[in-house]
Design a protein around this motif. Structure first.
Motif, short mmCIF file in Angstrom:
data_model
loop_
_atom_site.label_atom_id
_atom_site.label_comp_id
_atom_site.label_asym_id
_atom_site.label_seq_id
_atom_site.Cartn_x
_atom_site.Cartn_y
_atom_site.Cartn_z
N ASP A 1 -41.47 30.15 1.84
CA ASP A 1 -41.42 29.26 3.00
C ASP A 1 -42.80 29.23 3.65
OD1 ASP A 1 -41.07 28.70 5.98
OD2 ASP A 1 -39.06 28.26 5.24
N ALA B 1 -39.44 26.59 -0.85
CA ALA B 1 -38.16 26.39 -0.19
C ALA B 1 -37.82 24.91 -0.12
CB ALA B 1 -38.21 26.99 1.22
N HIS C 1 -29.44 26.08 4.98
CA HIS C 1 -30.85 26.24 5.33
C HIS C 1 -31.02 26.03 6.82
CE1 HIS C 1 -31.38 21.86 5.76
NE2 HIS C 1 -30.61 21.77 4.69
N SER D 1 -35.84 22.22 9.95
CA SER D 1 -37.10 22.06 9.23
C SER D 1 -37.63 20.65 9.42
CB SER D 1 -36.89 22.34 7.74
OG SER D 1 -35.88 21.49 7.23
N SER E 1 -38.01 28.21 11.19
CA SER E 1 -38.49 28.27 9.81
C SER E 1 -38.12 26.98 9.12
CB SER E 1 -37.87 29.46 9.08
OG SER E 1 -36.50 29.24 8.88
N THR E 2 -38.47 26.88 7.85
CA THR E 2 -38.20 25.65 7.13
C THR E 2 -37.32 25.88 5.94
OG1 THR E 2 -40.14 25.93 5.72
CG2 THR E 2 -40.45 24.69 7.74
N HIS E 3 -36.57 24.86 5.60
CA HIS E 3 -35.96 24.67 4.30
C HIS E 3 -34.94 25.73 3.90
CE1 HIS E 3 -39.15 21.89 4.45
NE2 HIS E 3 -40.08 22.74 4.10
N GLN F 1 -33.17 27.68 0.07
CA GLN F 1 -33.68 27.99 -1.26
C GLN F 1 -32.84 28.93 -2.05
OE1 GLN F 1 -35.82 26.84 -3.07
NE2 GLN F 1 -36.49 28.38 -4.45
#
Length: 544
Positions: free
Chosen positions: A280, A309, A315, A318, A538-540, A542
Protein backbone atom coordinates in the motif's frame (compact mmCIF):
# COMPACT_ATOMS: atom_id res chain seq x y z
CA UNK A 1 -25.33 52.84 -70.72
CA UNK A 2 -24.03 51.95 -67.32
CA UNK A 3 -26.89 50.57 -65.24
CA UNK A 4 -24.83 50.34 -62.02
CA UNK A 5 -25.86 52.87 -59.35
CA UNK A 6 -23.59 55.79 -58.66
CA UNK A 7 -22.36 54.78 -55.24
CA UNK A 8 -20.64 58.09 -54.72
CA UNK A 9 -23.72 60.24 -55.36
CA UNK A 10 -25.27 62.05 -52.41
CA UNK A 11 -28.88 61.33 -51.56
CA UNK A 12 -30.77 64.59 -51.01
CA UNK A 13 -33.84 64.15 -48.85
CA UNK A 14 -37.09 65.75 -49.86
CA UNK A 15 -38.42 68.63 -47.76
CA UNK A 16 -41.04 66.36 -46.19
CA UNK A 17 -38.56 63.64 -45.16
CA UNK A 18 -37.57 63.83 -41.52
CA UNK A 19 -33.88 64.07 -41.00
CA UNK A 20 -32.31 61.80 -38.40
CA UNK A 21 -29.70 63.68 -36.47
CA UNK A 22 -26.18 62.32 -36.81
CA UNK A 23 -24.56 61.36 -33.54
CA UNK A 24 -20.94 60.63 -32.90
CA UNK A 25 -20.39 57.32 -31.11
CA UNK A 26 -17.34 55.46 -29.84
CA UNK A 27 -15.79 53.02 -32.28
CA UNK A 28 -17.42 49.57 -32.05
CA UNK A 29 -15.35 46.90 -30.25
CA UNK A 30 -13.89 44.10 -32.35
CA UNK A 31 -15.59 40.82 -31.40
CA UNK A 32 -13.27 38.68 -29.29
CA UNK A 33 -12.02 35.66 -31.22
CA UNK A 34 -12.46 32.41 -29.29
CA UNK A 35 -9.33 30.29 -29.14
CA UNK A 36 -9.33 26.50 -29.39
CA UNK A 37 -7.36 24.79 -26.67
CA UNK A 38 -5.59 21.45 -26.54
CA UNK A 39 -6.61 19.05 -23.80
CA UNK A 40 -4.01 18.20 -21.18
CA UNK A 41 -3.82 14.51 -22.12
CA UNK A 42 -3.19 12.17 -25.04
CA UNK A 43 -6.11 9.92 -25.93
CA UNK A 44 -4.36 6.57 -26.24
CA UNK A 45 -7.12 4.03 -26.78
CA UNK A 46 -10.75 3.08 -26.31
CA UNK A 47 -11.64 -0.03 -24.35
CA UNK A 48 -14.50 -1.43 -22.29
CA UNK A 49 -14.74 -1.32 -18.52
CA UNK A 50 -17.36 -1.39 -15.76
CA UNK A 51 -19.04 1.19 -13.58
CA UNK A 52 -17.55 1.02 -10.06
CA UNK A 53 -21.04 1.53 -8.63
CA UNK A 54 -23.38 -0.73 -10.62
CA UNK A 55 -20.88 -2.87 -12.61
CA UNK A 56 -22.58 -2.01 -15.88
CA UNK A 57 -20.27 -2.55 -18.87
CA UNK A 58 -19.35 0.84 -20.33
CA UNK A 59 -16.82 2.43 -22.68
CA UNK A 60 -13.58 3.68 -21.17
CA UNK A 61 -10.80 5.95 -22.41
CA UNK A 62 -7.14 5.29 -21.68
CA UNK A 63 -5.42 8.66 -21.29
CA UNK A 64 -1.74 9.59 -21.03
CA UNK A 65 -1.24 12.64 -18.82
CA UNK A 66 1.74 14.03 -16.92
CA UNK A 67 3.77 10.91 -17.62
CA UNK A 68 1.14 8.55 -16.19
CA UNK A 69 -1.76 6.48 -17.50
CA UNK A 70 -5.36 7.01 -16.42
CA UNK A 71 -8.73 5.45 -17.20
CA UNK A 72 -11.75 7.70 -17.60
CA UNK A 73 -15.28 6.40 -18.11
CA UNK A 74 -18.88 7.51 -17.78
CA UNK A 75 -21.84 5.55 -16.50
CA UNK A 76 -25.18 6.97 -17.69
CA UNK A 77 -26.55 6.50 -14.19
CA UNK A 78 -23.61 7.22 -11.89
CA UNK A 79 -21.50 9.71 -13.83
CA UNK A 80 -17.79 10.04 -14.58
CA UNK A 81 -15.04 7.99 -12.92
CA UNK A 82 -11.29 8.28 -13.29
CA UNK A 83 -8.47 6.23 -11.82
CA UNK A 84 -4.71 5.81 -12.12
CA UNK A 85 -3.79 2.76 -14.18
CA UNK A 86 0.00 2.90 -14.52
CA UNK A 87 2.62 5.20 -13.07
CA UNK A 88 4.84 5.37 -16.17
CA UNK A 89 3.23 6.25 -19.51
CA UNK A 90 6.35 5.50 -21.55
CA UNK A 91 6.71 2.03 -20.04
CA UNK A 92 3.00 1.38 -20.58
CA UNK A 93 3.17 2.23 -24.27
CA UNK A 94 6.41 0.35 -24.93
CA UNK A 95 5.17 -2.79 -23.14
CA UNK A 96 3.07 -3.70 -26.20
CA UNK A 97 6.10 -5.31 -27.86
CA UNK A 98 6.13 -7.98 -25.14
CA UNK A 99 2.61 -9.15 -25.96
CA UNK A 100 3.09 -12.83 -26.76
CA UNK A 101 0.56 -14.62 -29.01
CA UNK A 102 -1.89 -16.52 -26.84
CA UNK A 103 -2.19 -20.30 -26.50
CA UNK A 104 -5.56 -21.91 -27.18
CA UNK A 105 -6.82 -24.37 -24.52
CA UNK A 106 -7.79 -27.88 -25.58
CA UNK A 107 -11.45 -27.17 -24.85
CA UNK A 108 -13.75 -24.32 -23.86
CA UNK A 109 -16.42 -24.55 -21.18
CA UNK A 110 -18.89 -21.82 -22.16
CA UNK A 111 -20.29 -20.33 -25.35
CA UNK A 112 -20.28 -16.72 -26.53
CA UNK A 113 -23.72 -15.34 -25.70
CA UNK A 114 -23.69 -12.03 -23.84
CA UNK A 115 -20.15 -10.96 -24.63
CA UNK A 116 -17.15 -10.23 -22.45
CA UNK A 117 -17.05 -10.19 -19.43
CA UNK A 118 -20.31 -12.10 -18.92
CA UNK A 119 -19.56 -15.40 -20.70
CA UNK A 120 -16.76 -16.73 -18.46
CA UNK A 121 -15.43 -19.19 -18.91
CA UNK A 122 -13.37 -19.87 -20.60
CA UNK A 123 -15.28 -18.91 -23.73
CA UNK A 124 -13.91 -18.97 -27.30
CA UNK A 125 -13.39 -15.19 -27.20
CA UNK A 126 -10.73 -15.57 -24.50
CA UNK A 127 -7.21 -15.09 -25.84
CA UNK A 128 -5.13 -17.21 -23.46
CA UNK A 129 -5.21 -20.58 -21.73
CA UNK A 130 -4.89 -21.06 -17.96
CA UNK A 131 -1.24 -20.72 -16.92
CA UNK A 132 -2.31 -20.76 -13.28
CA UNK A 133 -5.47 -22.38 -11.94
CA UNK A 134 -6.67 -21.19 -8.52
CA UNK A 135 -9.02 -23.32 -6.40
CA UNK A 136 -10.60 -21.49 -3.47
CA UNK A 137 -11.38 -24.47 -1.25
CA UNK A 138 -13.21 -22.43 1.38
CA UNK A 139 -14.30 -18.92 2.26
CA UNK A 140 -13.46 -19.14 5.97
CA UNK A 141 -10.22 -17.82 7.44
CA UNK A 142 -8.37 -17.82 10.76
CA UNK A 143 -7.67 -14.10 10.32
CA UNK A 144 -9.98 -11.14 9.81
CA UNK A 145 -7.84 -8.86 7.67
CA UNK A 146 -9.14 -5.31 7.15
CA UNK A 147 -8.32 -5.83 3.49
CA UNK A 148 -8.99 -9.02 1.60
CA UNK A 149 -9.99 -9.32 -2.05
CA UNK A 150 -11.87 -12.55 -1.24
CA UNK A 151 -13.81 -10.86 1.59
CA UNK A 152 -13.06 -14.01 3.60
CA UNK A 153 -15.59 -15.13 6.18
CA UNK A 154 -18.24 -17.73 6.84
CA UNK A 155 -19.58 -19.30 3.69
CA UNK A 156 -18.61 -22.61 2.11
CA UNK A 157 -16.16 -25.51 2.05
CA UNK A 158 -15.56 -27.46 -1.14
CA UNK A 159 -15.49 -31.22 -0.73
CA UNK A 160 -12.67 -33.46 -1.90
CA UNK A 161 -15.05 -34.71 -4.59
CA UNK A 162 -15.62 -31.12 -5.74
CA UNK A 163 -11.88 -30.53 -6.01
CA UNK A 164 -11.23 -33.80 -7.84
CA UNK A 165 -13.86 -32.83 -10.41
CA UNK A 166 -12.25 -29.40 -10.82
CA UNK A 167 -8.82 -30.96 -11.32
CA UNK A 168 -10.13 -33.49 -13.85
CA UNK A 169 -11.73 -30.73 -15.89
CA UNK A 170 -8.51 -28.71 -15.80
CA UNK A 171 -6.66 -31.72 -17.21
CA UNK A 172 -9.28 -31.92 -19.98
CA UNK A 173 -8.76 -28.30 -20.99
CA UNK A 174 -5.00 -28.06 -20.42
CA UNK A 175 -3.66 -31.57 -21.01
CA UNK A 176 -0.71 -31.15 -18.66
CA UNK A 177 -1.54 -28.25 -16.35
CA UNK A 178 1.42 -26.21 -15.20
CA UNK A 179 0.31 -24.81 -11.84
CA UNK A 180 -2.60 -25.26 -9.45
CA UNK A 181 -2.81 -23.07 -6.37
CA UNK A 182 -5.02 -23.91 -3.39
CA UNK A 183 -6.40 -20.73 -1.90
CA UNK A 184 -9.34 -19.49 0.16
CA UNK A 185 -10.27 -18.05 2.66
CA UNK A 186 -7.38 -19.79 4.38
CA UNK A 187 -6.94 -23.18 2.72
CA UNK A 188 -4.72 -24.63 5.45
CA UNK A 189 -7.68 -24.80 7.85
CA UNK A 190 -9.77 -26.91 5.45
CA UNK A 191 -10.00 -30.41 7.00
CA UNK A 192 -9.24 -32.08 3.65
CA UNK A 193 -6.50 -29.80 2.35
CA UNK A 194 -3.81 -32.49 2.50
CA UNK A 195 -5.99 -34.90 0.51
CA UNK A 196 -6.64 -32.12 -2.02
CA UNK A 197 -2.91 -31.53 -2.48
CA UNK A 198 -2.46 -35.28 -2.95
CA UNK A 199 -5.23 -35.30 -5.57
CA UNK A 200 -3.44 -32.61 -7.56
CA UNK A 201 -0.12 -34.44 -7.31
CA UNK A 202 -1.79 -37.67 -8.46
CA UNK A 203 -2.87 -35.95 -11.69
CA UNK A 204 0.72 -35.05 -12.57
CA UNK A 205 0.13 -31.33 -12.30
CA UNK A 206 3.64 -29.97 -12.52
CA UNK A 207 3.47 -27.49 -9.64
CA UNK A 208 1.07 -27.47 -6.69
CA UNK A 209 1.00 -24.37 -4.51
CA UNK A 210 -0.54 -23.60 -1.12
CA UNK A 211 -1.53 -19.96 -0.54
CA UNK A 212 -1.37 -19.37 3.22
CA UNK A 213 -0.96 -16.84 6.00
CA UNK A 214 1.32 -19.33 7.78
CA UNK A 215 -0.52 -19.57 11.09
CA UNK A 216 -1.13 -23.31 11.01
CA UNK A 217 2.39 -23.96 9.75
CA UNK A 218 3.80 -22.07 12.73
CA UNK A 219 2.01 -24.19 15.32
CA UNK A 220 0.92 -27.56 13.88
CA UNK A 221 3.73 -30.14 13.84
CA UNK A 222 1.70 -32.85 12.09
CA UNK A 223 0.60 -30.47 9.36
CA UNK A 224 4.22 -29.42 8.85
CA UNK A 225 5.28 -33.07 8.57
CA UNK A 226 2.63 -33.72 5.92
CA UNK A 227 3.75 -30.68 3.94
CA UNK A 228 7.30 -31.98 4.13
CA UNK A 229 6.19 -35.23 2.51
CA UNK A 230 4.11 -33.61 -0.25
CA UNK A 231 6.38 -30.59 -0.82
CA UNK A 232 3.95 -28.11 -2.35
CA UNK A 233 5.33 -24.66 -3.08
CA UNK A 234 4.26 -22.19 -0.40
CA UNK A 235 2.75 -18.84 -1.40
CA UNK A 236 3.24 -16.97 1.87
CA UNK A 237 1.49 -13.78 3.01
CA UNK A 238 4.26 -11.44 4.21
CA UNK A 239 3.72 -7.67 4.17
CA UNK A 240 6.79 -6.34 5.97
CA UNK A 241 8.19 -5.93 9.46
CA UNK A 242 6.48 -2.98 11.15
CA UNK A 243 3.73 -3.60 13.69
CA UNK A 244 1.81 -0.74 12.11
CA UNK A 245 1.89 -2.49 8.73
CA UNK A 246 0.25 -5.58 10.18
CA UNK A 247 -2.19 -3.55 12.25
CA UNK A 248 -3.47 -1.68 9.21
CA UNK A 249 -3.38 -4.47 6.63
CA UNK A 250 -4.09 -7.54 8.80
CA UNK A 251 -5.60 -6.26 12.03
CA UNK A 252 -2.90 -8.11 14.01
CA UNK A 253 0.03 -5.83 14.90
CA UNK A 254 1.90 -8.60 16.76
CA UNK A 255 1.77 -11.33 14.11
CA UNK A 256 5.33 -10.97 12.75
CA UNK A 257 7.01 -13.42 15.21
CA UNK A 258 4.50 -16.10 14.24
CA UNK A 259 5.22 -15.54 10.55
CA UNK A 260 8.98 -15.71 11.12
CA UNK A 261 8.55 -18.95 13.07
CA UNK A 262 6.51 -20.43 10.21
CA UNK A 263 9.21 -19.50 7.69
CA UNK A 264 11.95 -21.06 9.82
CA UNK A 265 9.92 -24.26 10.13
CA UNK A 266 9.40 -24.34 6.37
CA UNK A 267 13.17 -24.05 5.93
CA UNK A 268 13.61 -27.10 8.18
CA UNK A 269 11.55 -29.28 5.81
CA UNK A 270 13.21 -27.86 2.69
CA UNK A 271 10.10 -26.08 1.41
CA UNK A 272 10.28 -23.51 -1.36
CA UNK A 273 8.54 -20.28 -0.40
CA UNK A 274 7.41 -17.22 -2.35
CA UNK A 275 6.75 -14.20 -0.14
CA UNK A 276 3.61 -12.30 -1.15
CA UNK A 277 3.51 -8.72 0.16
CA UNK A 278 0.41 -6.63 -0.39
CA UNK A 279 1.90 -3.16 -0.86
CA UNK A 280 0.00 0.00 0.00
CA UNK A 281 1.38 3.40 -0.98
CA UNK A 282 0.68 4.89 2.44
CA UNK A 283 1.34 1.85 4.64
CA UNK A 284 4.33 -0.28 3.64
CA UNK A 285 5.83 0.94 0.36
CA UNK A 286 8.84 2.02 2.41
CA UNK A 287 9.46 -1.65 3.38
CA UNK A 288 9.89 -3.24 -0.06
CA UNK A 289 13.69 -3.01 0.00
CA UNK A 290 13.86 -4.62 3.43
CA UNK A 291 11.58 -7.43 2.25
CA UNK A 292 13.96 -8.15 -0.65
CA UNK A 293 17.01 -8.21 1.63
CA UNK A 294 15.22 -10.55 4.04
CA UNK A 295 14.07 -12.86 1.25
CA UNK A 296 17.54 -13.11 -0.28
CA UNK A 297 18.97 -14.18 3.08
CA UNK A 298 16.30 -16.63 4.26
CA UNK A 299 17.00 -20.28 3.31
CA UNK A 300 13.35 -21.13 2.53
CA UNK A 301 12.56 -18.13 0.34
CA UNK A 302 13.03 -18.55 -3.42
CA UNK A 303 11.11 -15.54 -4.64
CA UNK A 304 8.88 -12.57 -3.90
CA UNK A 305 5.65 -11.54 -5.58
CA UNK A 306 4.85 -7.90 -4.79
CA UNK A 307 1.19 -7.05 -5.32
CA UNK A 308 0.04 -3.41 -5.35
CA UNK A 309 -3.07 -3.03 -3.23
CA UNK A 310 -6.33 -2.88 -5.18
CA UNK A 311 -9.95 -2.05 -4.42
CA UNK A 312 -11.77 -5.37 -4.61
CA UNK A 313 -13.49 -7.26 -1.84
CA UNK A 314 -12.85 -5.88 1.65
CA UNK A 315 -10.77 -2.73 1.73
CA UNK A 316 -10.56 0.71 3.25
CA UNK A 317 -11.28 4.21 2.06
CA UNK A 318 -9.06 5.16 -0.84
CA UNK A 319 -8.50 7.51 -3.73
CA UNK A 320 -8.38 5.73 -7.12
CA UNK A 321 -6.18 8.55 -8.41
CA UNK A 322 -3.54 7.56 -5.83
CA UNK A 323 -3.39 3.83 -6.62
CA UNK A 324 -0.03 2.16 -6.28
CA UNK A 325 1.18 0.65 -9.56
CA UNK A 326 4.06 -1.52 -10.76
CA UNK A 327 6.34 1.41 -11.78
CA UNK A 328 5.96 2.92 -8.30
CA UNK A 329 7.21 -0.26 -6.63
CA UNK A 330 10.03 -0.64 -9.15
CA UNK A 331 11.22 2.88 -8.40
CA UNK A 332 11.02 2.20 -4.66
CA UNK A 333 13.03 -1.01 -5.08
CA UNK A 334 15.78 0.83 -6.93
CA UNK A 335 15.96 3.52 -4.27
CA UNK A 336 15.74 1.22 -1.26
CA UNK A 337 18.27 -1.35 -2.53
CA UNK A 338 20.81 1.28 -3.61
CA UNK A 339 20.41 0.10 -7.22
CA UNK A 340 21.11 -3.56 -6.44
CA UNK A 341 17.80 -3.85 -8.25
CA UNK A 342 17.03 -1.28 -10.93
CA UNK A 343 13.89 -0.47 -12.86
CA UNK A 344 15.67 -1.60 -16.04
CA UNK A 345 16.25 -5.08 -14.56
CA UNK A 346 12.55 -5.94 -14.87
CA UNK A 347 10.81 -7.13 -18.03
CA UNK A 348 7.03 -7.47 -18.59
CA UNK A 349 5.55 -10.97 -18.55
CA UNK A 350 4.35 -11.77 -22.10
CA UNK A 351 1.79 -14.55 -21.50
CA UNK A 352 -0.76 -12.21 -19.94
CA UNK A 353 -1.20 -8.57 -20.92
CA UNK A 354 2.31 -7.12 -20.48
CA UNK A 355 1.35 -4.31 -18.10
CA UNK A 356 -0.12 -6.80 -15.60
CA UNK A 357 3.17 -8.44 -14.55
CA UNK A 358 6.85 -7.64 -14.48
CA UNK A 359 9.65 -9.93 -13.32
CA UNK A 360 13.37 -10.39 -12.99
CA UNK A 361 15.62 -13.21 -11.82
CA UNK A 362 18.81 -12.73 -9.85
CA UNK A 363 21.68 -14.97 -8.92
CA UNK A 364 21.95 -15.12 -5.16
CA UNK A 365 24.88 -17.20 -3.92
CA UNK A 366 25.18 -15.48 -0.56
CA UNK A 367 27.73 -12.97 -1.77
CA UNK A 368 26.60 -11.86 -5.22
CA UNK A 369 23.21 -10.47 -6.19
CA UNK A 370 23.21 -10.15 -9.96
CA UNK A 371 20.07 -9.67 -12.09
CA UNK A 372 19.93 -11.98 -15.10
CA UNK A 373 18.99 -9.07 -17.34
CA UNK A 374 22.48 -7.59 -16.86
CA UNK A 375 24.18 -10.60 -18.44
CA UNK A 376 21.57 -11.47 -21.07
CA UNK A 377 19.50 -9.09 -23.18
CA UNK A 378 16.18 -10.69 -22.27
CA UNK A 379 14.21 -8.00 -24.08
CA UNK A 380 15.66 -9.08 -27.42
CA UNK A 381 14.21 -12.55 -26.97
CA UNK A 382 10.81 -11.49 -25.62
CA UNK A 383 10.15 -8.68 -28.10
CA UNK A 384 7.35 -10.13 -30.25
CA UNK A 385 7.10 -7.20 -32.67
CA UNK A 386 10.48 -5.87 -33.74
CA UNK A 387 12.29 -9.23 -33.42
CA UNK A 388 9.66 -11.42 -35.05
CA UNK A 389 11.86 -12.26 -38.06
CA UNK A 390 15.36 -11.87 -36.63
CA UNK A 391 17.24 -15.02 -37.70
CA UNK A 392 19.88 -15.16 -34.94
CA UNK A 393 17.40 -15.39 -32.07
CA UNK A 394 17.79 -18.89 -30.61
CA UNK A 395 14.38 -20.57 -30.37
CA UNK A 396 15.59 -22.79 -27.51
CA UNK A 397 16.68 -19.80 -25.47
CA UNK A 398 13.51 -17.93 -26.37
CA UNK A 399 11.33 -20.84 -25.22
CA UNK A 400 13.28 -21.12 -21.98
CA UNK A 401 12.86 -17.41 -21.29
CA UNK A 402 9.16 -17.62 -22.10
CA UNK A 403 8.93 -20.29 -19.40
CA UNK A 404 10.69 -18.07 -16.88
CA UNK A 405 8.77 -14.93 -17.85
CA UNK A 406 5.42 -16.64 -17.37
CA UNK A 407 2.64 -16.68 -14.81
CA UNK A 408 3.25 -20.43 -14.53
CA UNK A 409 6.87 -19.96 -13.42
CA UNK A 410 7.47 -21.32 -9.91
CA UNK A 411 10.45 -20.01 -7.98
CA UNK A 412 12.90 -22.72 -6.93
CA UNK A 413 11.44 -25.45 -9.13
CA UNK A 414 13.60 -27.87 -11.14
CA UNK A 415 11.97 -26.64 -14.33
CA UNK A 416 12.89 -23.04 -13.53
CA UNK A 417 16.51 -24.05 -12.93
CA UNK A 418 16.63 -25.93 -16.24
CA UNK A 419 15.14 -22.99 -18.12
CA UNK A 420 17.53 -20.65 -16.38
CA UNK A 421 20.55 -22.77 -17.33
CA UNK A 422 19.45 -23.02 -20.96
CA UNK A 423 18.75 -19.29 -21.14
CA UNK A 424 22.13 -18.41 -19.72
CA UNK A 425 24.01 -20.48 -22.23
CA UNK A 426 24.02 -17.12 -24.02
CA UNK A 427 24.96 -15.12 -20.93
CA UNK A 428 28.17 -13.18 -20.53
CA UNK A 429 28.92 -14.34 -17.00
CA UNK A 430 31.34 -12.36 -14.84
CA UNK A 431 34.62 -14.01 -13.87
CA UNK A 432 34.22 -16.51 -11.07
CA UNK A 433 30.59 -17.39 -11.87
CA UNK A 434 29.80 -20.64 -13.60
CA UNK A 435 26.55 -21.62 -15.26
CA UNK A 436 25.72 -24.38 -12.77
CA UNK A 437 26.07 -22.01 -9.80
CA UNK A 438 24.00 -19.43 -11.63
CA UNK A 439 21.14 -21.88 -12.23
CA UNK A 440 21.05 -23.34 -8.72
CA UNK A 441 20.89 -19.98 -6.98
CA UNK A 442 18.18 -18.17 -8.90
CA UNK A 443 15.77 -15.92 -7.03
CA UNK A 444 12.59 -14.57 -8.62
CA UNK A 445 11.18 -11.09 -7.99
CA UNK A 446 7.79 -10.51 -9.57
CA UNK A 447 5.27 -7.70 -9.49
CA UNK A 448 1.62 -8.52 -10.14
CA UNK A 449 -0.97 -5.76 -10.61
CA UNK A 450 -4.62 -6.82 -10.36
CA UNK A 451 -7.49 -4.72 -11.70
CA UNK A 452 -10.28 -3.27 -9.60
CA UNK A 453 -13.58 -1.62 -10.62
CA UNK A 454 -11.80 1.68 -11.30
CA UNK A 455 -9.17 0.19 -13.63
CA UNK A 456 -10.98 -2.85 -15.05
CA UNK A 457 -9.93 -3.17 -18.70
CA UNK A 458 -11.64 -5.71 -20.95
CA UNK A 459 -8.60 -5.87 -23.23
CA UNK A 460 -6.39 -7.01 -20.35
CA UNK A 461 -9.05 -9.40 -19.10
CA UNK A 462 -9.31 -11.24 -22.41
CA UNK A 463 -5.66 -12.30 -22.11
CA UNK A 464 -5.77 -13.16 -18.41
CA UNK A 465 -4.05 -16.48 -17.68
CA UNK A 466 -4.89 -16.75 -13.96
CA UNK A 467 -8.25 -18.44 -13.61
CA UNK A 468 -10.48 -19.22 -10.64
CA UNK A 469 -11.51 -22.87 -11.06
CA UNK A 470 -15.06 -23.70 -9.98
CA UNK A 471 -17.09 -26.88 -9.61
CA UNK A 472 -18.90 -27.78 -12.84
CA UNK A 473 -15.81 -26.82 -14.84
CA UNK A 474 -16.05 -23.05 -15.15
CA UNK A 475 -12.75 -21.15 -15.28
CA UNK A 476 -13.23 -17.46 -14.47
CA UNK A 477 -10.40 -14.96 -15.12
CA UNK A 478 -9.21 -13.69 -11.76
CA UNK A 479 -10.08 -10.01 -12.25
CA UNK A 480 -13.50 -10.84 -13.69
CA UNK A 481 -14.23 -13.05 -10.68
CA UNK A 482 -13.33 -10.26 -8.26
CA UNK A 483 -15.02 -7.32 -9.97
CA UNK A 484 -17.91 -8.22 -12.25
CA UNK A 485 -20.15 -10.16 -9.86
CA UNK A 486 -19.02 -13.78 -10.23
CA UNK A 487 -17.54 -14.06 -6.73
CA UNK A 488 -20.70 -12.93 -4.95
CA UNK A 489 -22.95 -15.22 -6.98
CA UNK A 490 -20.61 -18.21 -6.69
CA UNK A 491 -20.28 -17.80 -2.93
CA UNK A 492 -24.04 -17.65 -2.43
CA UNK A 493 -24.62 -20.74 -4.58
CA UNK A 494 -21.77 -22.74 -3.02
CA UNK A 495 -23.05 -21.89 0.45
CA UNK A 496 -26.54 -23.05 -0.54
CA UNK A 497 -25.08 -26.19 -2.10
CA UNK A 498 -23.23 -27.06 1.13
CA UNK A 499 -26.36 -26.56 3.21
CA UNK A 500 -28.36 -28.80 0.88
CA UNK A 501 -25.62 -31.44 0.88
CA UNK A 502 -25.57 -31.54 4.67
CA UNK A 503 -29.35 -31.79 4.77
CA UNK A 504 -29.31 -34.70 2.29
CA UNK A 505 -26.65 -36.45 4.36
CA UNK A 506 -28.75 -36.14 7.51
CA UNK A 507 -31.76 -37.52 5.66
CA UNK A 508 -29.74 -40.35 4.14
CA UNK A 509 -30.67 -39.46 0.55
CA UNK A 510 -28.44 -38.88 -2.50
CA UNK A 511 -27.45 -35.32 -3.28
CA UNK A 512 -27.22 -33.98 -6.82
CA UNK A 513 -26.07 -30.34 -6.85
CA UNK A 514 -27.57 -27.75 -9.14
CA UNK A 515 -25.04 -26.36 -11.64
CA UNK A 516 -23.55 -22.96 -10.92
CA UNK A 517 -25.12 -20.22 -13.01
CA UNK A 518 -24.39 -16.52 -13.36
CA UNK A 519 -26.87 -13.81 -14.27
CA UNK A 520 -26.04 -10.29 -15.39
CA UNK A 521 -29.40 -9.14 -16.75
CA UNK A 522 -29.37 -6.38 -14.16
CA UNK A 523 -26.62 -4.86 -12.11
CA UNK A 524 -25.19 -7.61 -9.89
CA UNK A 525 -25.51 -7.22 -6.16
CA UNK A 526 -22.25 -6.58 -4.37
CA UNK A 527 -21.43 -6.81 -0.72
CA UNK A 528 -21.09 -3.33 0.76
CA UNK A 529 -17.57 -2.04 1.15
CA UNK A 530 -16.45 -2.64 4.71
CA UNK A 531 -14.29 0.18 6.02
CA UNK A 532 -12.75 -0.75 9.35
CA UNK A 533 -11.11 1.70 11.78
CA UNK A 534 -7.73 0.11 11.07
CA UNK A 535 -8.02 1.02 7.41
CA UNK A 536 -8.93 4.69 7.85
CA UNK A 537 -6.51 6.81 5.90
CA UNK A 538 -5.00 3.93 3.94
CA UNK A 539 -5.71 2.78 0.43
CA UNK A 540 -7.12 -0.17 -1.39
CA UNK A 541 -7.58 -3.82 -0.64
CA UNK A 542 -5.54 -6.84 -1.47
CA UNK A 543 -3.99 -10.19 -0.84
CA UNK A 544 -5.83 -12.54 1.46
Amino acid sequence: MDNQPNLSAQVIPSPNTPVTPVTTSAPSQTPQIRQKKDVDYVFFELTRSICPECRRVIDAHILLRDGKVYMRKRCPEHGIFEGLVYGDAQAYVSAARFNKPGTVPLAYTTEIEKGCPHDCGLCPDHQQHACLGIIEVNSACNMDCPLCFANAGAGFNLTLEDVEGILDHLVETEGNPEVVQFSGGEPSIHPQIIDMIKAAKKRNIRHVMLNTNGKRIADDDEFLRQLGELRPSIYFQFDGFAAETYRVLRGEPDILPQKLRALDRLAEIGAHVVLVPAVDRFVNLHEVGAIVRFGLQHPAVRGINFQPAFQSGRHGESDPMQRLTIPDILQALEEQTNSTLMVSDFVPVPCCFPTCNSVTYVINDGETVLPMTRVLNVENYLDYITNRAVPDISEDIKKALEGLWSSSAVAGSDKAMQQFALSCAACSLPDGLDLNTFAQNIFMIMLQDFMDPWTFNQKNLMKCCKEILLPDGKQIPFCAYNNVGYREQARTQLQTRERQRNQARRMGVPFEPEPLTFTFDSAPQHAPIQVTPAMKGSTHGQQE
